[in-house]
Design a protein around this motif. Structure first.
Motif, PDB file in Angstrom:
ATOM      1  N   HIS A  83       0.828  -1.207   0.000  1.00 11.85           N
ATOM      2  CA  HIS A  83       0.000   0.000   0.000  1.00 11.85           C
ATOM      3  C   HIS A  83       0.865   1.260   0.000  1.00 11.85           C
ATOM      4  CE1 HIS A  83      -3.396   2.561   1.968  1.00 11.85           C
ATOM      5  NE2 HIS A  83      -3.304   2.746   0.668  1.00 11.85           N
ATOM      6  N   PRO A  84       1.183   1.773  -1.203  1.00 12.22           N
ATOM      7  CA  PRO A  84       1.897   3.049  -1.278  1.00 12.22           C
ATOM      8  C   PRO A  84       0.899   4.200  -1.279  1.00 12.22           C
ATOM      9  CG  PRO A  84       1.777   2.062  -3.454  1.00 12.22           C
ATOM     10  CD  PRO A  84       1.076   1.117  -2.494  1.00 12.22           C
ATOM     11  N   TRP A  85       1.207   5.244  -0.537  1.00 14.14           N
ATOM     12  CA  TRP A  85       0.374   6.445  -0.543  1.00 14.14           C
ATOM     13  C   TRP A  85       1.237   7.623  -0.123  1.00 14.14           C
ATOM     14  CZ3 TRP A  85      -0.879   8.671   4.384  1.00 14.14           C
ATOM     15  CH2 TRP A  85      -0.586   7.876   5.493  1.00 14.14           C
ATOM     16  N   SER A  86       0.693   8.805  -0.239  1.00 11.69           N
ATOM     17  CA  SER A  86       1.460   9.981   0.166  1.00 11.69           C
ATOM     18  C   SER A  86       0.600  10.913   0.998  1.00 11.69           C
ATOM     19  CB  SER A  86       2.034  10.715  -1.046  1.00 11.69           C
ATOM     20  OG  SER A  86       0.994  11.232  -1.842  1.00 11.69           O
ATOM     21  N   ALA A 148       8.821  21.710  -4.357  1.00  7.95           N
ATOM     22  CA  ALA A 148       7.970  22.905  -4.423  1.00  7.95           C
ATOM     23  C   ALA A 148       6.708  22.705  -3.581  1.00  7.95           C
ATOM     24  CB  ALA A 148       7.604  23.220  -5.867  1.00  7.95           C
ATOM     25  N   THR A 149       6.173  21.492  -3.612  1.00 11.47           N
ATOM     26  CA  THR A 149       5.040  21.121  -2.765  1.00 11.47           C
ATOM     27  C   THR A 149       5.507  19.981  -1.871  1.00 11.47           C
ATOM     28  OG1 THR A 149       3.513  21.690  -4.543  1.00 11.47           O
ATOM     29  CG2 THR A 149       2.633  20.370  -2.743  1.00 11.47           C
ATOM     30  N   PRO A 150       5.929  20.289  -0.640  1.00  8.52           N
ATOM     31  CA  PRO A 150       6.436  19.249   0.253  1.00  8.52           C
ATOM     32  C   PRO A 150       5.400  18.150   0.515  1.00  8.52           C
ATOM     33  CG  PRO A 150       7.001  21.402   1.098  1.00  8.52           C
ATOM     34  CD  PRO A 150       6.026  21.613  -0.033  1.00  8.52           C
ATOM     35  N   SER A 151       5.889  16.926   0.648  1.00  4.86           N
ATOM     36  CA  SER A 151       5.009  15.797   0.926  1.00  4.86           C
ATOM     37  C   SER A 151       5.822  14.687   1.580  1.00  4.86           C
ATOM     38  CB  SER A 151       4.357  15.284  -0.359  1.00  4.86           C
ATOM     39  OG  SER A 151       5.338  14.753  -1.225  1.00  4.86           O
ATOM     40  N   ILE A 152       5.101  13.642   1.981  1.00  6.92           N
ATOM     41  CA  ILE A 152       5.727  12.464   2.571  1.00  6.92           C
ATOM     42  C   ILE A 152       5.205  11.252   1.819  1.00  6.92           C
ATOM     43  CG2 ILE A 152       5.905  11.020   4.643  1.00  6.92           C
ATOM     44  CD1 ILE A 152       5.636  13.600   6.278  1.00  6.92           C
ATOM     45  N   GLY A 153       6.116  10.427   1.320  1.00  8.87           N
ATOM     46  CA  GLY A 153       5.738   9.179   0.674  1.00  8.87           C
ATOM     47  C   GLY A 153       5.758   8.060   1.698  1.00  8.87           C
ATOM     48  N   ILE A 154       4.705   7.257   1.712  1.00 10.54           N
ATOM     49  CA  ILE A 154       4.584   6.170   2.688  1.00 10.54           C
ATOM     50  C   ILE A 154       4.244   4.893   1.935  1.00 10.54           C
ATOM     51  CG2 ILE A 154       3.291   5.302   4.685  1.00 10.54           C
ATOM     52  CD1 ILE A 154       2.813   8.289   5.429  1.00 10.54           C
ATOM     53  N   GLU A 155       4.974   3.840   2.255  1.00  7.75           N
ATOM     54  CA  GLU A 155       4.753   2.546   1.605  1.00  7.75           C
ATOM     55  C   GLU A 155       4.670   1.476   2.684  1.00  7.75           C
ATOM     56  OE1 GLU A 155       7.527  -0.228  -1.127  1.00  7.75           O
ATOM     57  OE2 GLU A 155       7.286   1.841  -1.785  1.00  7.75           O
ATOM     58  N   VAL A 156       3.502   0.845   2.791  1.00  7.60           N
ATOM     59  CA  VAL A 156       3.295  -0.222   3.767  1.00  7.60           C
ATOM     60  C   VAL A 156       3.291  -1.545   3.007  1.00  7.60           C
ATOM     61  CG1 VAL A 156       1.765  -1.158   5.552  1.00  7.60           C
ATOM     62  CG2 VAL A 156       1.874   1.322   5.183  1.00  7.60           C
ATOM     63  N   THR A 157       4.060  -2.522   3.493  1.00  9.68           N
ATOM     64  CA  THR A 157       4.134  -3.828   2.856  1.00  9.68           C
ATOM     65  C   THR A 157       4.003  -4.910   3.916  1.00  9.68           C
ATOM     66  OG1 THR A 157       5.658  -2.913   1.213  1.00  9.68           O
ATOM     67  CG2 THR A 157       5.531  -5.289   1.346  1.00  9.68           C
ATOM     68  N   SER A 158       3.153  -5.879   3.639  1.00  8.42           N
ATOM     69  CA  SER A 158       2.942  -6.970   4.594  1.00  8.42           C
ATOM     70  C   SER A 158       3.953  -8.085   4.384  1.00  8.42           C
ATOM     71  CB  SER A 158       1.531  -7.555   4.418  1.00  8.42           C
ATOM     72  OG  SER A 158       1.465  -8.366   3.263  1.00  8.42           O
TER      73      SER A 158
END
Length: 172
Positions: A83-86, A148-158
């Protein structure tokens, strides 16, 4: 819980979105027996917890989890949930605060930070890799604070699930 990929390799977590965990490897721990819907729900719950850990206002991307094969195992019987999301904070200045909150929370409640490093991208993004052994999940977090638009990438893996006897993996 973390794969065999060396997460200290600073080529991981670059601006192209390459994952330090990549595809499943033989060392991925078993996550038990579950149907795909049950496993996806468990990973969604972890992602929701991570969203709460962020602790600053903002928005998350909508794509949901997907199913991947477990390397070297029957793809009709074994699977992983990915599950990748930001997350994009309402204020770009909150990106570093959100990352600090994640780092703190990913050291509590069964979470263990396995690695914290800056990648070798021009922005030297902060990367965190953490595992929750009881939940059989791993998370990789990247702070894109200098964009330019700060964000955080999050990747959950089982870990690697096995479907119950008589069922097949549902690739949705």
């Amino acid at each position: 819980m973390t794969d065999t990929s060396d997460t200290s390799d600073t080529s991981a977590g670059n601006e192209t979105g390459d994952s330090p965990t990549g595809t499943a490897s033989p060392q991925v721990p078993p996550a038990g027996t579950a149907g795909t819907e049950e496993a996806v729900a468990a990973v969604k719950a972890v992602s929701s917890q991570l969203y709460d850990f962020v602790g600053v206002p903002g928005t998350a991307t909508a794509p949901g989890p997907g199913i991947r094969a477990c390397e070297g195992k029957d793809p009709d019987t074994y699977f992983r949930v990915h599950h990748p999301w930001s997350f994009q904070p309402t204020s770009g200045a909150d990106n570093d605060t959100a990352m600090a909150n994640l780092k703190e929370k990913l050291s509590t409640g069964g979470w263990v930070v396995q690695d914290s490093y800056r990648d070798n991208s021009p922005n030297q993004n902060l990367n965190l890799v953490a595992d929750h052994d009881a939940r059989k999940v791993s998370v990789w977090v990247v702070a894109y604070s200098k964009r330019a638009t700060p964000s955080i990438g999050i990747e959950v893996t089982s870990g690697c699930y096995r479907v119950p006897e008589g069922q097949k993996v549902q690739h949705s």
